[in-house]
Design an enzyme around this catalytic site. Structure first.
Site, PDB file in Angstrom:
ATOM      1  N   SER A  90      51.767  41.420 -20.943  1.00 54.16           N
ATOM      2  CA  SER A  90      50.782  42.505 -21.078  1.00 54.16           C
ATOM      3  C   SER A  90      51.351  43.704 -21.832  1.00 54.16           C
ATOM      4  O   SER A  90      52.568  43.916 -21.874  1.00 54.16           O
ATOM      5  CB  SER A  90      50.327  42.977 -19.696  1.00 54.16           C
ATOM      6  OG  SER A  90      49.803  41.911 -18.951  1.00 54.16           O
ATOM      7  N   GLN A  91      50.437  44.506 -22.358  1.00 56.70           N
ATOM      8  CA  GLN A  91      50.783  45.790 -22.991  1.00 56.70           C
ATOM      9  C   GLN A  91      51.586  46.633 -21.974  1.00 56.70           C
ATOM     10  O   GLN A  91      51.231  46.670 -20.792  1.00 56.70           O
ATOM     11  CB  GLN A  91      49.453  46.459 -23.312  1.00 56.70           C
ATOM     12  CG  GLN A  91      49.501  47.801 -23.957  1.00 56.70           C
ATOM     13  CD  GLN A  91      48.095  48.425 -23.975  1.00 56.70           C
ATOM     14  OE1 GLN A  91      47.183  47.962 -23.289  1.00 56.70           O
ATOM     15  NE2 GLN A  91      47.940  49.460 -24.745  1.00 56.70           N
TER      16      GLN A  91
END
Ligand code: SAH
Length: 243
Positions: A90-91
């Site tokens: 994920s970011q």
């Protein structure tokens, strides 16, 4: 050929697309210290994450060592990145936000569904007593276990299996964090949450229209859910399709 290069070559052949980290690179992780500090300041604090313990953990965990070396130039950029098997890490902001929303405390036992690269588990391991994490893709689970072990995150236990069922043998958990999106809240996970516990999870259809939910269980076992923000996670895979 030096033995580190040979090791790296071997791991590239055996685990294409997975991080092939040599011993020399493990000790060289501080090359990215400055980039991590900038990531935390400009992407995470700037968007409102305040928990100092979460920020410190994000500053410390070497995100680049959880991805393939070809992506290292992007390791601290403001975006999710590919790991193998069509999955993503994920970011950084989403990792930080979900970790803050979890309200982790030092004595907590946490369950994560969707080990992926192992990065989120590493961030959590610095904040709580113990992390149990489940990954359905065996290759990813084994790779994450190996890097977590080599980096010394020894309060993390990885299991390959279907996280939709939770981890009944280690339940109940103080906190549960889900990093793949089921279409509905998995009831087995709600059951495995302690009274007074919190679960953070994306819920919704594949790829679009998902919401990040905060689920709280009070002392009597009553459950309340609150919507945080719209998100896009990889779908939660159902059943032991890989075994
Ligand atoms: N937390 C990860 C990113 C997760 S990506 C990290 O820090 O890198 C979502 C992961 O969930 C993928 O690796 C995917 O294989 C896994 N996954 C999907 N369905 C699952 C299930 N039912 N049980 C366990 N893991 C699952």
């Amino acid at each position: 050929m030096r033995s580190t290069s040979l090791l790296k070559l071997l791991s590239l052949i055996l685990l294409p697309g997975l991080p092939a980290v040599t011993t020399a690179q493990l000790s060289d992780s501080d090359a990215f210290l400055e980039e991590r500090a900038v990531m935390v300041e400009t992407q995470i604090e700037a968007r409102g994450v305040k928990d100092a313990r979460v920020l410190d953990s994000m500053k410390e965990v070497p995100r680049h060592l959880f991805i393939s070396e070809s992506l290292w130039p992007l390791a601290y950029s403001d975006r999710p990145l590919s790991i193998s098997n069509d999955q993503t890490i994920s970011q950084p902001y989403i990792v930080a936000l979900m970790t803050e929303l979890l309200q982790p405390e030092e004595h907590h036992v946490v369950l994560e569904i969707g080990t992926g690269s192992g990065y989120q588990a590493a961030v959590l391991s610095k904040l709580v007593d113990r992390v149990y994490t489940i990954e359905i893709v065996p290759e990813l689970g084994r790779s994450a276990e190996s890097i977590l072990d080599r980096l010394g995150y020894d309060n993390v236990t990885v299991r390959v299996g279907d996280g939709y069922q939770g981890w009944p043998e280690e339940a109940p958990f103080d906190r549960i964090i889900v990093t793949a999106a089921p279409e509905e809240i998995p009831q087995k996970l709600v059951e495995q949450l302690k009274p007074g516990g919190r679960m953070i999870l994306p819920v919704g259809p594949q790829w679009w229209g998902q919401d990040l939910l905060i689920l709280e269980k009070d002392g009597e076992g009553n459950v309340k859910t609150t919507q945080s923000l719209p998100v896009r996670f990889v779908p939660m895979i159902r059943g032991n399709v890989f075994q």
